[in-house]
Write a protein that holds these residues in place. Structure first.
Motif, mmCIF file in Angstrom:
data_model
loop_
_atom_site.group_PDB
_atom_site.id
_atom_site.type_symbol
_atom_site.label_atom_id
_atom_site.label_comp_id
_atom_site.label_asym_id
_atom_site.label_seq_id
_atom_site.Cartn_x
_atom_site.Cartn_y
_atom_site.Cartn_z
ATOM 1 N N THR A 284 0.850 -1.006 -0.097
ATOM 2 C CA THR A 284 0.007 0.158 0.137
ATOM 3 C C THR A 284 0.919 1.316 -0.011
ATOM 4 N N GLY A 285 0.705 2.221 -0.894
ATOM 5 C CA GLY A 285 1.247 3.661 -0.769
ATOM 6 C C GLY A 285 0.480 4.455 0.283
ATOM 7 N N PHE A 286 1.098 5.618 0.440
ATOM 8 C CA PHE A 286 0.445 6.846 1.236
ATOM 9 C C PHE A 286 0.560 6.374 2.775
ATOM 10 N N ILE A 287 0.007 5.322 3.075
ATOM 11 C CA ILE A 287 0.006 4.934 4.650
ATOM 12 C C ILE A 287 1.087 4.520 5.376
ATOM 13 N N LEU A 298 1.605 9.707 4.600
ATOM 14 C CA LEU A 298 2.744 10.326 4.203
ATOM 15 C C LEU A 298 2.533 11.610 3.523
ATOM 16 N N LYS A 299 1.124 12.064 3.566
ATOM 17 C CA LYS A 299 0.868 13.322 3.152
ATOM 18 C C LYS A 299 0.773 13.458 1.743
ATOM 19 N N ASP A 304 4.340 7.916 -3.577
ATOM 20 C CA ASP A 304 5.606 8.273 -4.563
ATOM 21 C C ASP A 304 6.626 8.165 -3.338
ATOM 22 N N PHE A 305 6.476 8.706 -2.343
ATOM 23 C CA PHE A 305 7.289 8.747 -1.101
ATOM 24 C C PHE A 305 7.480 7.577 -0.601
ATOM 25 N N SER A 306 6.312 6.488 -0.516
ATOM 26 C CA SER A 306 6.366 5.182 0.042
ATOM 27 C C SER A 306 7.273 4.534 -1.009
ATOM 28 N N PRO A 363 10.328 16.751 -3.772
ATOM 29 C CA PRO A 363 11.745 16.601 -3.559
ATOM 30 C C PRO A 363 12.183 15.825 -2.405
ATOM 31 N N ARG A 364 11.212 15.299 -1.536
ATOM 32 C CA ARG A 364 11.500 14.559 -0.394
ATOM 33 C C ARG A 364 11.391 12.980 -0.923
ATOM 34 N N THR A 365 10.629 12.984 -2.267
ATOM 35 C CA THR A 365 10.950 11.624 -2.690
ATOM 36 C C THR A 365 12.023 11.129 -3.298
#
Ligand SMILES: NC(=O)C1=CN([C@@H]2O[C@H](COP(=O)(O)OP(=O)(O)OC[C@H]3O[C@@H](n4cnc5c(N)ncnc54)[C@H](O)[C@@H]3O)[C@@H](O)[C@H]2O)C=CC1
Ligand SMILES: N[C@@H](CC=O)C(=O)O
Ligand code: NA
Length: 924
Positions: A284-287, A298-299, A304-306, A363-365
């Motif tokens: 799962t992404g995001f959580i 992850l807001k 993408d960040f996940s 950027p944080r990704t």
């Protein structure tokens, strides 16, 4: 302020170091300048100049400040980008065997699309695959809406939850076999009934805590991941799904974001892997969860960040982000039609671009993957043939060969709706603490500083903030500096509204001389004024502030210069008569060659005759311009249409009339930055003052005025004369046959032919002016003589040139050219007599114009020349012009050739157009 300590020592050379968290944090610049360390450092040693471009970097030119930063004091309080907290734990398989994919909501939008995603995963032959998915498109919004409704005590949350259920039920039915469907639906039912209970509680309380809300909204990912994993299994591939709340641990931070807790995540991942999952995992992404196991997210851009965090945790070979665009463009394709997809971007370039809202990763990704040099590839799920954009460490040069030659400036981006604040005054120079006072005040109103610039004279600091925040900033500065303003130490706090930023981004800009010169040259040639500039010393980004109205034109001008995409010129043609229409035909025939070989894109945006005009927004199709839709001619509207199309950085109006009213507009057009090209002699031979004004305007700006075809049609007369003068030659005399018509007439007025017959022939051949009396009266030649005289710096008016007219006295009053031609045969005998007299003496008649530079005068008259004289040797509509100069004294410089006619004249105008394109940056 963040409290996490930085682990790796920051390199000593931090000038221009980049802090990715600045862009997340609306008050980072203010924080830095207001921070104790900065104030202390500045108090002892004021930075004498600094700049921040794109808000990602602050450069500071003071040793003490540099030391302060390199000692980590400030960094620790602002950003922690380190992954070094992670410790290697061997049980999680790591490395090249892993390929990580992330599929966004659009990719997971329908059952068919989920099937498509499954096929892409199945085709990936990597040993291990970790696939991160978002919720089906719109589901996250639906979930947020549930929470919103419940806490607003809106009972319709119940039916909205039913819609969510329905959407997944229908998708699952389409995707899954009976057994799998049963398994999935029992889970879905269970989740929905839990959600119902939770939403009921929120409804009663009229309030949802953040973790309640995060718990609810994260369900979209739980369901999409499970459905996809069923589909993979159905295709015979072992697969399991991962609830990333069990694995991904994050710590909330003060900017309402979260930071990955790599140590804890690594431990959880190890535990998760202890269950020996298969090689394909759908996560799962995001959580995510907090260390206390409270669900969180992850807001924004969370999936993408996940993918980036998980990719870093398994040290993946590559992270592929699947989306619905072909990759990252060199500029917004809605604004620059020639924008290209970039094949590669360095991590630094990617985060510079993403700041500007380009379709790149947050950027944080980039931070987690950058640590391990893991490439991120952005690909289009709807266009698998597009290779996409790879974000990776900047490719190294390999022996200079095999390298794709890329532009030094990779991409351009813009930000609109900004205002500049300029704090100015002599009392600022050498006074430590001014900067920190200014930005301390800005921080107090919570405004986001987007770029900063201060010249080293320290008399002014200017910075850009969003337009919506500028009033608060200006007010606070006015009140903070009231005393300094009253005492005159500060002269003003000025606000400049309606600004935009244009940023050029490229890692190779660093230490490449000439980049900024080229950039600014392109902007200047588009006649655009630059309000402020910032470039940090890491040199990846040059930020230019300009008027918002100019921004798209600036973007296009800059993009076309660096990408050698076409030098695009918006062309307006006025007077589609003989010359105008021949020009349009020549443009039509040459357009493809110009585009391919010379990178010139000439777009005729409008054609105006005296009665009708035709306009186009993208360029008139020149193969059938005559059939184009017409409207009533309106010069003002025409000019506005051609010029104010923001997509074309440069405009040129080509006046192919013989009308002085049109010529009267040139000055105004040049002032507006519109280039002017013309074969019309009226402006340069009109009142001396206006001519001088025109030349002055042309010289002082980057706006061009070319008029080669006014003398000798396509023959290079003006250019030759200018070349002689510019290189220091002195003109003594210019003598010539300047009229194609009169040359033709006297070259053919031989034997028994009548004068009127030859005149009609010249008109038919297209040599004459619209009214042949302009030729026969000598006024056309007189205009050419005055044009050359003025070009040679003589200050003469047309009336200063004595002219011998060949129009019989009685025909001067004829009301039309037709009437004149009809009556001319009555005078044939007079002309024949004069010819025969000359012939009897071995002479010919020639109508000549003379500029006597030495004696400051000119004359136009019919002269007789011996048959051996060069002027007697002409044929057709030949012009012949002899320049007697200091350098060409004994033998004059002679130019000879056809000096009238449609093709050669239009060719001369066309050649001026290409000269303009080359001045504007096209290859010459
Ligand atoms: N024909 C030749 O060999 C040469 C001509 N020239 C110059 O080129 C210009 C054009 O000449 P031609 O094409 O031969 O004449 P033309 O008479 O065929 O074309 C002029 C066109 O301008 C239009 N026009 C007049 N006033 C206008 C206005 N206010 N707004 C829009 N359109 C208007 C007319 O309707 C006509 O279509 C003239 O200035 C002439 O002196 C210069 C060198 C050689
Ligand atoms: N009518 C003119 C055309 C060029 O200016 C000529 O005959 O030379
Ligand atoms: Na010429």
């Amino acid at each position: 302020m963040r409290s996490i300590a930085m682990s790796p020592p920051v390199p000593a050379a931090v000038l221009g170091r980049r802090y990715t968290h600045f862009s997340d944090d609306p008050i980072s610049a203010s924080h830095l300048f207001a921070s104790t360390i900065f104030q202390q450092s500045c108090a002892r040693s004021k930075p004498v100049g600094w700049a921040c471009g794109g808000a990602l970097r602050i450069s500071c030119f003071s040793k003490r400040v540099k030391r302060a930063i390199s000692n980590n004091h400030i960094l620790a309080s602002i950003a922690d980008v380190s992954l070094d907290q992670t410790t290697e734990i061997s049980k999680v398989p790591k490395g090249d065997m892993w390929s990580v994919h992330k599929f966004g909501g659009t990719c997971m939008g329908t059952a068919k699309r989920i099937q498509n995603v499954a096929e892409i995963i199945l085709q990936d032959s990597s040993e291990r695959k970790l696939v991160i998915v978002s919720a089906m498109s719109k589901v996250t919004d639906m979930m947020y809406n549930l929470v919103y409704k419940a806490q607003s005590r809106d009972g319709s949350y119940v039916s909205a939850l039913d819609d969510v259920f329905e959407k997944h039920l229908l998708t699952a039915k389409e995707l899954l076999d009976v057994d799998d469907l049963e398994g999935f639906l029992s889970l879905l039912h269970n989740d929905i009934s839990n959600l119902k209970a939770m939403l009921r509680a929120i409804y009663i309380a009229g309030h949802a805590t953040e973790s309640f809300s995060d718990f609810v909204v994260g369900h979209g990912e739980l369901w999409s991941a499970q459905m996809l994993s069923y589909v993979i299994k159905k295709n015979g591939k072992p697969c399991c799904w991962m609830d990333t709340r069990e694995v991904l641990i994050v710590d909330p931070n003060s900017s309402n974001q979260v930071d990955p807790n790599y140590v804890e995540s690594e431990k959880r991942l190890e535990k998760w892997f202890a269950q020996q999952p298969p090689d394909t995992i759908i996560a799962t992404g995001f959580i995510a969860s907090t260390p206390q196991n409270i669900p969180t997210t992850l807001k924004r851009d969370g999936s993408d960040f996940s993918a980036a965090i998980l990719g870093a945790l398994v040290r993946a070979r590559q992270v592929t982000i699947w989306t619905d665009v072909d990759g990252v463009f060199s500029a917004d394709p809605r604004k620059v039609s020639e924008a290209v997809i970039l094949r590669t971007l360095s991590y630094q370039e990617a985060w510079e671009m993403s700041y500007f809202g380009a379709n790149v990763l947050h950027p944080r990704t980039i931070i987690p993957v950058m640590k391990y040099n893991i490439p991120i590839v952005i690909r289009n799920i709807f266009n698998l043939s597009a290779p996409g954009t790879m974000i990776c460490q900047q490719p190294q040069k390999e022996n200079g060969e095999g390298m794709i030659l890329e532009s030094v400036v990779k991409a351009f981006a813009t930000i609109d709706n900004l205002a500049l604040i300029n704090v100015e005054g002599t009392g600022m120079a050498g006074v430590p603490g001014t900067a920190s006072a200014i930005f301390g005040a800005v921080k107090d109103v919570g405004a986001n500083v987007i770029m900063i610039s201060q010249a080293s004279s320290e008399h002014s600091i200017c910075f850009a903030v969003p337009e919506k925040e500028v009033k608060a900033v200006a007010d606070v500065l006015q009140s903070y500096f009231r005393q300094a303003l009253d005492a005159g130490r500060l002269s003003q706090v000025e606000v400049i509204h309606n600004c935009s930023i244009l940023a050029a981004v490229g890692q190779k800009m660093a230490s490449t001389p000439g980049v900024s010169a080229t950039l600014f040259d392109a902007i200047a040639k588009a006649n655009i004024n630059v309000r402020a500039i910032a470039q940090g010393c890491s040199e990846y980004n040059i930020t230019i502030v300009l008027k918002q109205d100019d921004c798209v034109r600036a973007l296009r001008a800059a993009h076309s210069r660096f990408y050698l995409s076409k030098t695009t010129l918006a062309v307006g043609v006025i007077g589609p008569g003989l010359i105008g229409s021949t020009l349009l035909d020549q443009l039509r025939d040459q357009a493809a060659v110009l585009k391919e070989s010379f990178n010139i894109d000439l777009r005729v945006m409008g054609i105006s005759g005296s009665k009708n005009m035709m306009l186009s927004y993208s360029g008139i199709d020149l193969t059938k311009w005559r059939e184009h839709q017409k409207e009533k001619a309106d010069l003002e509207k025409f000019v506005r249409h051609v010029h104010e199309n923001h997509f074309f950085p440069n405009t040129v109006l080509v006046d192919c009339t013989a009308d002085s009213d049109i010529a009267n507009h040139y000055c105004d057009w040049l002032r507006k930055g519109i280039h002017v090209i013309t074969p019309n002699k009226k402006a340069n031979s009109g009142p001396l003052d206006r001519y001088r004004e025109l030349r002055k305007l042309q010289r002082k700006s980057y706006t061009h005025y070319f008029y080669e075809a006014t003398v000798g049609a396509g023959l290079p007369i003006i250019r030759t004369l200018q070349g002689l003068l510019e290189t220091g030659d002195k003109i003594l005399q210019i003598e010539g046959i300047f009229s194609g018509t009169l040359s033709y007439i006297f070259n053919n007025f031989k034997g028994t032919r009548s004068f009127s017959d030859v005149v009609s022939e010249a008109k038919k051949a297209g040599y004459t002016e619209p009214d042949p009396r302009d030729d026969l009266s000598g006024s056309d030649v007189a205009r050419k003589v005055i044009i050359l005289a003025r070009e040679s710096n003589l200050k003469l008016e047309l009336s200063d040139i004595p002219v011998q007219s060949l129009v019989p006295e009685q025909l001067r009053a004829c009301s039309s050219a037709e009437e004149f031609l009809q009556k001319l045969p009555n005078f044939d005998d007079d002309f024949s007599k004069e010819r025969n007299d000359a012939e009897a003496k071995g002479e010919v008649l020639r109508y000549v114009g003379v500029v006597d530079v030495v004696n400051n005068k000119g004359v136009v008259e019919l002269r007789r020349y011996k048959k051996e004289h060069p002027f007697a040797q002409l044929c057709g509509s030949d012009n012949i012009i002899a320049f007697t100069t200091q350098r060409y004294k004994d033998q004059p410089l002679i130019i000879r050739g056809p000096g009238a006619g449609a093709e050669v004249t239009a060719g001369g105008v066309f050649s001026d157009l290409l000269r303009l394109a080359s001045y504007l940056g096209a290859p010459s």
